[in-house]
Design an enzyme around this catalytic site. Structure first.
Site, short mmCIF file in Angstrom:
data_model
loop_
_atom_site.label_atom_id
_atom_site.label_comp_id
_atom_site.label_asym_id
_atom_site.label_seq_id
_atom_site.Cartn_x
_atom_site.Cartn_y
_atom_site.Cartn_z
N ALA A 230 0.83 -1.21 0.00
CA ALA A 230 0.00 0.00 0.00
C ALA A 230 0.87 1.25 0.00
CB ALA A 230 -0.93 0.00 1.21
N TYR A 231 1.93 1.23 0.79
CA TYR A 231 2.86 2.36 0.85
C TYR A 231 3.48 2.60 -0.52
CZ TYR A 231 6.87 5.13 2.45
OH TYR A 231 7.81 6.13 2.63
N GLY A 232 3.97 1.53 -1.15
CA GLY A 232 4.59 1.67 -2.46
C GLY A 232 3.61 2.15 -3.52
#
Length: 269
Positions: free
Chosen positions: A173-175
């Site tokens: 999700a961060y990426g």
């Protein structure tokens, strides 16, 4: 339209002439610690008047006092990147304090629990999206309006991640959110370049911040594994990342826009 860089120095600015950001007003998110705090110290040393924004007032106050003690001009404002009104008010505060906005560093972000995407709770995904993608979008909209209304021309740098440049199974999700910010950066560069507003991003590799220390605590050995693949064989100090942002915001990068610059010790070489 004349969209050459605005290099007029404000005579009220105490910074020494010749600093990389001399005469500029800078807005920095996530400025209470890590890369954002390093940027606040650096930008002030390089001649900018800085407004620090983050959620935790105690951290902001400490960094602001440190900048002032070193002879810089700084103030702070509490800002929640997930709240549109809070973001707009924070950017407006820079103009209220200093009369203009020249440059902005959208550094603030939140992490996620490492692991496969199907194990991430929906509420956690929504929070990562709200802070790491919607937050920079809100900030850029407010910053562009403020630059346009005051300085006329200027620059914005978004802080993404080298983990946004390829698949990121440990922080999916961060990426994904950071990769979307890369796209927003490029779109904004095309849209606002004709006005003389440059928009770039930096994509740091492993950097010694609280976020990566938290990741290391949850996934022991991850820092060594990441840095072993970088030619420089080490993690970055936050100041090294801030240096790249400072250059991109400065008039020395006056013909650079739409770039997502890896600052990763050569990890993607």
């Amino acid at each position: 339209m004349d969209n050459t860089p605005n290099t007029t120095l404000d005579p009220s600015t105490p910074a020494a002439a010749g600093g990389l950001l001399a005469g500029k007003v800078a807005f920095i998110t996530g400025a209470g610690r890590g890369i954002g705090a390093a940027a606040a110290r650096l930008f002030a040393r390089e001649g900018a008047r800085v407004l620090l924004a983050a959620r935790t007032e105690a951290e902001l106050k400490a960094v602001t006092e440190e900048v002032r003690a070193a002879g810089g001009t700084a103030d702070h404002v509490v800002c929640d990147l997930a709240d549109a009104a809070s973001v707009r008010a924070a950017v407006d505060r820079a103009v209220e304090l200093y009369g203009r906005l020249d440059v902005a560093f959208n550094n603030g972000a939140t992490g996620q629990q490492p692991g496969p995407m199907d194990q991430l709770p929906e509420a956690d995904f929504d929070h990562v999206y709200a802070v790491n993608l919607r937050g920079p979008w809100l900030a850029m909209n407010a910053e562009i309006a403020a630059i346009r209304a005051t300085a006329g021309t200027g620059a914005i740098v978004n802080n993404t991640s080298v983990g946004s440049l390829s698949g990121n199974p440990e922080l999916p999700a961060y990426g994904a959110a950071k990769r979307a910010v890369n796209s927003l950066t490029e779109s904004a560069a095309i849209t606002y370049g004709p006005e003389g507003i440059r928009v770039n991003a930096i994509a740091p590799g492993a950097t010694l911040t609280e976020m990566i220390r938290e990741w290391e605590a949850k996934s022991p050995g991850v820092v060594e594994r990441i840095t072993s693949h970088a030619p420089l064989r080490r993690a970055a100090d936050p100041d090294e990342i801030a240096q790249a942002a400072a250059w991109l915001l400065s008039d020395r990068a006056s013909y650079v826009t739409g770039v997502v610059l890896p600052v990763d010790g050569g990890a993607r070489a």
